[in-house]
Design an enzyme around this catalytic site. Structure first.
Site, PDB file in Angstrom:
ATOM      1  N   LYS A 154      62.829  40.347 -22.420  1.00 47.19           N
ATOM      2  CA  LYS A 154      61.932  40.082 -21.637  1.00 47.19           C
ATOM      3  C   LYS A 154      61.001  41.168 -21.375  1.00 47.19           C
ATOM      4  O   LYS A 154      59.763  40.751 -20.973  1.00 47.19           O
ATOM      5  CB  LYS A 154      62.840  39.858 -20.225  1.00 47.19           C
ATOM      6  CG  LYS A 154      63.444  38.415 -19.944  1.00 47.19           C
ATOM      7  CD  LYS A 154      64.011  38.097 -18.786  1.00 47.19           C
ATOM      8  CE  LYS A 154      64.633  36.662 -18.807  1.00 47.19           C
ATOM      9  NZ  LYS A 154      64.985  36.132 -17.551  1.00 47.19           N
TER      10      LYS A 154
ATOM     11  N   LYS B 144      66.793  30.203 -27.499  1.00 52.69           N
ATOM     12  CA  LYS B 144      67.876  29.511 -26.478  1.00 52.69           C
ATOM     13  C   LYS B 144      66.724  28.655 -25.629  1.00 52.69           C
ATOM     14  O   LYS B 144      65.524  28.988 -25.482  1.00 52.69           O
ATOM     15  CB  LYS B 144      67.997  30.658 -25.605  1.00 52.69           C
ATOM     16  CG  LYS B 144      68.880  30.244 -24.376  1.00 52.69           C
ATOM     17  CD  LYS B 144      69.453  31.426 -23.513  1.00 52.69           C
ATOM     18  CE  LYS B 144      68.608  31.526 -22.346  1.00 52.69           C
ATOM     19  NZ  LYS B 144      68.874  32.212 -21.184  1.00 52.69           N
TER      20      LYS B 144
ATOM     21  N   LYS C 143      64.714  28.100 -18.833  1.00 52.10           N
ATOM     22  CA  LYS C 143      63.745  27.496 -17.910  1.00 52.10           C
ATOM     23  C   LYS C 143      62.233  28.112 -17.555  1.00 52.10           C
ATOM     24  O   LYS C 143      61.553  27.277 -17.040  1.00 52.10           O
ATOM     25  CB  LYS C 143      64.561  27.326 -16.653  1.00 52.10           C
ATOM     26  CG  LYS C 143      64.760  28.608 -15.999  1.00 52.10           C
ATOM     27  CD  LYS C 143      65.454  28.214 -14.475  1.00 52.10           C
ATOM     28  CE  LYS C 143      66.853  28.807 -14.208  1.00 52.10           C
ATOM     29  NZ  LYS C 143      66.895  30.247 -14.575  1.00 52.10           N
TER      30      LYS C 143
HETATM   31  P1  ATP Z   1      65.186  32.189 -17.566  1.00 53.13           P
HETATM   32  O1  ATP Z   1      64.582  31.429 -18.652  1.00 53.13           O
HETATM   33  O2  ATP Z   1      64.555  32.090 -16.231  1.00 53.13           O
HETATM   34  O3  ATP Z   1      65.682  33.442 -18.049  1.00 53.13           O
HETATM   35  P2  ATP Z   1      67.719  30.762 -17.828  1.00 53.13           P
HETATM   36  O4  ATP Z   1      67.095  29.355 -18.083  1.00 53.13           O
HETATM   37  O5  ATP Z   1      68.072  31.753 -19.157  1.00 53.13           O
HETATM   38  O6  ATP Z   1      66.502  31.411 -17.147  1.00 53.13           O
HETATM   39  P3  ATP Z   1      69.400  31.595 -16.130  1.00 53.13           P
HETATM   40  O7  ATP Z   1      69.315  31.458 -14.393  1.00 53.13           O
HETATM   41  O8  ATP Z   1      69.177  32.945 -16.725  1.00 53.13           O
HETATM   42  O9  ATP Z   1      68.739  30.377 -16.757  1.00 53.13           O
HETATM   43  O10 ATP Z   1      70.770  31.305 -16.398  1.00 53.13           O
HETATM   44  C1  ATP Z   1      71.741  30.339 -15.542  1.00 53.13           C
HETATM   45  C2  ATP Z   1      73.047  29.932 -16.274  1.00 53.13           C
HETATM   46  O11 ATP Z   1      72.738  29.228 -17.176  1.00 53.13           O
HETATM   47  C3  ATP Z   1      73.758  30.910 -16.988  1.00 53.13           C
HETATM   48  O12 ATP Z   1      75.184  30.893 -16.849  1.00 53.13           O
HETATM   49  C4  ATP Z   1      73.237  31.009 -18.388  1.00 53.13           C
HETATM   50  O13 ATP Z   1      74.193  31.366 -19.319  1.00 53.13           O
HETATM   51  C5  ATP Z   1      72.969  29.359 -18.645  1.00 53.13           C
HETATM   52  N1  ATP Z   1      72.022  28.860 -19.576  1.00 53.13           N
HETATM   53  C6  ATP Z   1      70.791  29.077 -19.513  1.00 53.13           C
HETATM   54  N2  ATP Z   1      70.270  28.676 -20.487  1.00 53.13           N
HETATM   55  C7  ATP Z   1      71.040  28.214 -21.331  1.00 53.13           C
HETATM   56  C8  ATP Z   1      71.256  27.356 -22.726  1.00 53.13           C
HETATM   57  N3  ATP Z   1      70.019  27.378 -23.289  1.00 53.13           N
HETATM   58  N4  ATP Z   1      72.296  26.975 -23.006  1.00 53.13           N
HETATM   59  C9  ATP Z   1      73.467  27.114 -22.337  1.00 53.13           C
HETATM   60  N5  ATP Z   1      73.716  27.813 -21.161  1.00 53.13           N
HETATM   61  C10 ATP Z   1      72.465  28.435 -20.719  1.00 53.13           C
END
Ligand code: ATP
Ligand code: LTN
Length: 343
Positions: A119, A202, A205
Site C-alpha cells: 500500500k 488479490k 475492493k
Molecule cells: P482493501 O482493498 O480496501 O484493502 P480488501 O478487499 O482487501 O480491502 P479488507 O477489508 O482488507 O478487504 O478485508 C476484509 C476481509 O476480507 C478480510 O478477512 C480479508 O482477508 C478478506 N478478503 C479480502 N479480499 C479477499 C480475497 N480476494 N479473497 C478472500 N478473502 C478476502
C-alpha cells in the site's frame, strides 16, 4: 465445595474496512464463515472504520460505506440477536489499547508487513501516513480487547494475525497474563480469490481502476454475468485446479465455484470434464454467484428501507462491545502500571 469456574464460550472477532464496496472475495474469505461460526462462538463483528482512514479517502463516502458494510453483514446472515455488530470508532477502547500496544511493538515488525509495503508503494513516499504503518497494531488491539480465541479472515491476513500473536505474547511476558493468544481461522475454500481482470493479484475492493476486476455483492445479475464472462483466462481448454501461473484465471474461476457451491474439487473437475470450453465454465460460475447473491441483495434492500434501523442496531452493538472491551483495557492499563483513576 466451591463451584467450578464457569467456562466461557470461545470467542471470535473479525472486521472489514468500509473502504469500498464489498466483493465476493470478502464474502467467501470472511463473511460466509462468520455467518456459519456465529453459532459455535460468542461473536463480535466490527466495521473497522479507523483502518479505512489509513489511506486517502472521502469523508462522505466513508459514512455511507460504514452503514452499507454493516447492513451487508446482516444481509449475509449475521444475526444481531446472536452476534455483536458494531463500528470500531464507536468503542474508544480500540484506539487507546492501540497506543499501549504501540509502545511495546518494535518498528522493525511493522516495516516487514507486506500489506504496508504494497500500500505504501502506491503512494508518494512522502505522503504515506504513520497510520498505514501502524495499521496492524490497531488490528491487534481490535482482536485482543475481546480476548478472541479465533479470527476468521482470508489468507491475506495471515501475517497480521502472526503479528497480533507476537504482540500479545510480548505483552503477557512483560506485564503478566493479560491477553488470550488468538488463532487465525482461514476457510478451506475461497480464502484467496484473485482479480477477474488479473488473476495474479488479490481481488480487492479498493485498489483497482478496472470495472472488470471484482464482482461486488450489490452488483445486478447482468453486470455479474458480464464481468465473469470477460474474466481473463488462457488459450487452452483444460478445466482443472492448478498452481501453474499460466492457468491462474481458470483456477480462480474454479475456486470461486468451489467456494460458492461447497463441492469437493474432484467432483467439480468431473462436472466440468464434459464442458466444451471456458465459456461453459464461466456461464456456470456466473449462475452460482448470481443465485447466491440474489437473497443477500433482497435482504439488503429490506434492511436499508427502514430508516434508522441500522444506526439503532449499531448503537446497541457498541454498548455490548464496550462492556467487554473496557474490562480488558482496564486490566491492560493496570498491568502496565498506570495509576487507576479513583472510583
Ligand atoms: P482493501 O482493498 O480496501 O484493502 P480488501 O478487499 O482487501 O480491502 P479488507 O477489508 O482488507 O478487504 O478485508 C476484509 C476481509 O476480507 C478480510 O478477512 C480479508 O482477508 C478478506 N478478503 C479480502 N479480499 C479477499 C480475497 N480476494 N479473497 C478472500 N478473502 C478476502
Ligand atoms: N486488516 C483486516 C481488517 C481488520 C481485521 C481486524 C480483521 C481490521 N481489524 C480485526 C480481523 C480482525 C483486513 O482484512 N484487511
Amino acid at each position: 465445595m466451591s463451584e467450578p469456574a464457569l467456562k466461557r464460550q470461545k470467542r471470535v472477532l473479525s472486521g472489514v474496512q468500509p473502504s469500498g464496496s464489498l466483493t465476493i472475495g470478502n464474502y467467501v474469505g470472511a463473511l460466509k464463515q462468520w455467518a456459519r461460526e456465529q453459532y459455535n462462538f460468542e461473536s463480535f463483528f466490527c466495521v473497522v472504520d479507523l483502518h479505512a482512514v489509513t489511506v486517502p479517502y472521502n469523508p462522505a463516502e466513508l459514512r455511507e460505506k460504514t452503514r452499507e458494510v454493516a447492513a451487508l453483514y446482516l444481509a449475509c446472515g449475521i444475526d444481531p440477536a446472536v452476534s455483536t455488530v458494531f463500528v470500531q470508532s464507536h468503542v474508544p477502547a480500540h484506539s487507546e489499547l492501540a497506543w499501549l500496544l504501540n509502545c511495546i511493538t518494535p518498528l522493525g515488525w511493522l516495516y516487514r508487513m507486506t500489506q504496508f509495503k504494497d500500500k505504501a508503494a502506491r503512494q508518494q513516499a512522502d505522503s504515506v501516513g504513520t497510520g498505514l504503518l501502524d495499521y496492524p497494531v490497531l488490528m491487534a488491539a481490535d482482536i485482543l480487547l475481546y480476548q478472541a480465541d479465533a479470527v476468521p479472515v482470508g489468507d491475506d491476513q495471515r501475517q497480521h494475525l502472526e503479528l497480533t500473536r507476537d504482540i500479545a505474547q510480548r505483552f503477557n511476558h512483560l506485564f503478566g497474563e493479560t491477553f488470550t493468544i488468538p488463532e487465525a481461522m482461514i476457510p478451506p475454500a475461497g480464502a484467496r480469490i484473485k482479480g477477474l481482470d488479473n488473476p495474479l493479484v488479490k481481488m480487492s475492493k479498493s485498489l483497482t481502476e478496472s470495472e472488470y476486476h471484482a464482482v461486488y455483492l450489490l452488483d445486478p445479475p447482468d453486470r455479474i454475468k458480464k464481468k465473469i464472462m470477460r474474466a481473463v483466462t488462457d488459450s487452452g481448454r483444460e478445466i482443472c485446479f492448478s498452481d501453474d501461473p499460466e492457468k491462474a484465471g481458470v483456477n480462480n474461476l474454479l475456486e470461486i465455484y468451489e467456494a460458492f457451491t461447497d463441492q469437493p474439487r474432484d467432483a467439480i473437475e468431473a462436472h466440468f470434464a464434459q464442458a466444451r470450453g471456458y465459456g461453459d465454465l464461466k456461464k456456470e460460475v456466473a449462475e452460482v454467484v448470481i443465485a447466491a447473491l440474489q437473497p443477500i441483495q433482497q435482504r439488503y434492500r429490506e434492511l436499508t428501507s427502514e430508516k434508522g434501523f441500522i444506526d439503532e442496531l449499531l448503537a446497541q452493538g457498541a454498548e455490548r462491545a464496550s462492556a467487554v472491551a473496557e474490562a480488558t483495557l482496564r486490566r491492560a492499563r493496570e498491568n502496565m502500571g498506570f495509576l487507576m483513576p479513583p472510583g
